[in-house]
Design a protein around this motif. Structure first.
Motif, PDB file in Angstrom:
ATOM      1  N   UNK A 188       6.083  32.375  40.301  1.00  0.00           N
ATOM      2  CA  UNK A 188       4.770  32.576  39.582  1.00  0.00           C
ATOM      3  C   UNK A 188       4.010  33.277  40.302  1.00  0.00           C
ATOM      4  N   UNK A 189       4.175  34.111  41.119  1.00  0.00           N
ATOM      5  CA  UNK A 189       3.486  35.310  41.612  1.00  0.00           C
ATOM      6  C   UNK A 189       4.129  36.417  40.849  1.00  0.00           C
ATOM      7  N   UNK A 198       7.152  29.079  32.481  1.00  0.00           N
ATOM      8  CA  UNK A 198       7.748  27.858  32.010  1.00  0.00           C
ATOM      9  C   UNK A 198       8.967  27.751  33.250  1.00  0.00           C
ATOM     10  N   UNK A 199       8.676  26.551  33.925  1.00  0.00           N
ATOM     11  CA  UNK A 199       9.690  26.258  35.023  1.00  0.00           C
ATOM     12  C   UNK A 199      10.446  25.438  34.779  1.00  0.00           C
ATOM     13  N   UNK A 244       6.595  35.678  28.048  1.00  0.00           N
ATOM     14  CA  UNK A 244       6.289  35.472  29.458  1.00  0.00           C
ATOM     15  C   UNK A 244       7.568  35.429  30.179  1.00  0.00           C
ATOM     16  N   UNK A 245       7.639  34.321  31.240  1.00  0.00           N
ATOM     17  CA  UNK A 245       8.381  34.140  32.330  1.00  0.00           C
ATOM     18  C   UNK A 245       9.107  32.839  32.443  1.00  0.00           C
ATOM     19  N   UNK A 246      10.341  32.639  32.270  1.00  0.00           N
ATOM     20  CA  UNK A 246      11.154  31.387  32.586  1.00  0.00           C
ATOM     21  C   UNK A 246      11.630  31.288  33.957  1.00  0.00           C
ATOM     22  N   UNK A 247      11.461  30.274  34.782  1.00  0.00           N
ATOM     23  CA  UNK A 247      11.670  30.070  36.025  1.00  0.00           C
ATOM     24  C   UNK A 247      12.777  29.078  36.231  1.00  0.00           C
TER      25      UNK A 247
END
Length: 458
Positions: free
Chosen positions: A193-194, A207-208, A248-251
């Motif tokens: 998230x950082x 999104x995780x 965005x970002x997918x974790x």
């Protein structure tokens, strides 16, 4: 050597005008660094110069030895100048009202004259213990509230984690895929998230998904989505996690648990930046950054044929290794205080801090479950604690008594302990040499010599 030991001892200021009682008290407390003052001026001078943790104060001071006006004036001045000082007042002639008034004005406790040395000694030692607890808890609170929060949520003072944070800050502005390697419970999702929050994608979705927690038969649908009617129960078109994170970002947590057939489809997405939902015939362009994490040895899995090498290199453009909590000097008590502050507000407001045995146990424990274990232990302790301070028993931290790993050679054992204590003192003092030397009770030159000997840096 004697003067050095004396400086390292706890300081007790005795404000008393009777020379006989002065000598008696000084003799009774030879394990403390006792400072004597006979009037207001001498007392306040000693307070400013020595900063004692505990003060015993006779309210009957000159020029009002038969009254309390001068004693109360000294009490008020000490409370104003150094409010954390534990002040123990002497109430003579059964003057209980004066003692209660002193408590109301900020005194810690009182004792009746004539003095019972043993009784007063118990009060003094209890005051020192409480002062030490409050000082430690205040220090931890201050560090949690100041510059030990990085990446918007990661709390640390350990050089190892600060290096991780700086690396993340550098790669966040790029669009490379990041792989976080570390044991379970080290905070991989927080760091992911950082990456997202420090990147230009911060306004998009984070999104995780835990790949190990979803059955293999459902994981493809979770990642890529499905069209209406694609399979039994697909009553509507549902976008997958990759599509939800568009912009965005997918974790991907525990990426090593993705089955081989699905690894091929994920690789195609990383190469072409398009996806097809299950049952779909149309390629959808998706701008999603991938951050992944695992505690598994992916290189060994590649050698065994359980993980695709080409996918590994696509996911691991930047690899960041996260140290275990036991490798992060100074972080366990810092994180423990942060968790205590958070949980106490909603679960047990009477809990205010940690007892000395709890802090010692927190620093000594190996933390096999890392930050997650620490958080869970503190949460349970806050709920179960009966008093204001959490103890080692509340944390369920008992010494395992293991001695097999301890060196038998005395010189090696001493060096091992010296290294550990110096590192902890450096962490507590934020690398400040003067503060570290004070904590250790040694001079700055001696500390420099020890750091050079053990190859330690602030």
């Amino acid at each position: 050597m004697q003067s050095k030991n004396k400086r390292a001892r706890r300081k007790l200021l005795v404000i008393e005008d009777d020379p006989g009682l002065q000598a008696q008290l000084k003799w009774a407390y030879e394990d403390f660094d006792v400072i004597i003052a006979g009037d207001r001026a001498a007392a306040l001078t000693a307070l400013r110069a020595e900063e004692p943790a505990v003060v015993t104060l006779d309210l009957g001071l000159p020029p009002d030895p038969d009254g309390t006006s001068e004693g109360f004036a000294v009490l008020d001045a000490i409370v104003e100048l150094k409010p954390d000082t534990k002040i123990i007042v002497a109430s003579g002639h059964g003057a209980r009202e004066s003692a209660l008034s002193a408590i109301e004005r900020g005194a810690y406790d009182f004792y009746a004259k004539p003095v019972d040395i043993d009784e007063l000694g118990l009060i003094v030692r209890r005051a020192f213990e409480l002062h030490a607890i409050e000082t430690e808890n205040a220090r931890l609170s201050e560090r949690v509230g100041k510059d030990q929060t990085v990446l918007g949520g990661l709390i640390t003072a350990a050089p190892e984690m600060l290096t991780v944070a700086r690396t993340i800050e550098r790669v966040a502005n790029t669009n490379v895929s990041v792989m976080l390697l570390g044991a379970s419970g080290t905070g991989k999702e927080l760091l992911a998230r950082g990456v997202h929050d420090a990147s230009p994608r911060a306004d998009g979705e984070f999104v995780a998904i835990n790949c190990a927690a979803i059955p293999e038969s459902l994981l493809e649908s979770e990642l890529f989505g499905h069209e209406k009617g694609a399979f039994t129960g697909a009553v509507k078109t549902t976008p997958g996690k990759i599509e939800q994170a568009d912009g965005g970002t997918l974790f991907l947590d525990e990426v090593g648990d993705i089955p081989l057939p699905l690894q091929v489809k994920l690789l195609r997405f990383l190469q072409e930046r398009t996806i097809e939902r299950i049952g779909g015939r149309r390629a959808l362009a998706v701008d999603t950054r991938i951050v992944c994490a695992t505690h598994q040895d992916l290189e060994a899995m590649i050698a065994d044929g359980r993980f695709r090498e080409d996918l590994f290199y696509r996911l691991a453009e930047i690899v960041i290794r996260i140290p275990a909590l036991k490798e992060r000097a100074g972080d366990p008590p810092l994180l423990a205080k942060a968790f205590l502050t958070r949980f106490a507000v909603e679960m047990n407001p009477q809990v205010k801090g940690f007892a000395p045995d709890a802090l010692a146990a927190i620093e000594a424990w190996e933390w096999p479950g890392n930050v997650r274990e620490l958080e869970n232990r503190v949460k349970r302790a806050v709920i179960m604690a009966d008093g204001r301070l959490i103890t080692a028993v509340d944390l369920d931290l008992a010494s395992d008594g293991a001695e097999d790993d301890q060196p038998l050679n005395l010189k090696a054992a001493r060096e091992q302990v010296d290294r550990l204590v110096i590192r902890r003192a450096l962490a507590r003092s934020d690398g400040n040499i003067s503060g570290t030397a004070r904590l250790l009770g040694i001079s700055r030159p001696t500390l420099y010599d020890l750091m050079k000997q053990y190859d330690l840096t602030p």
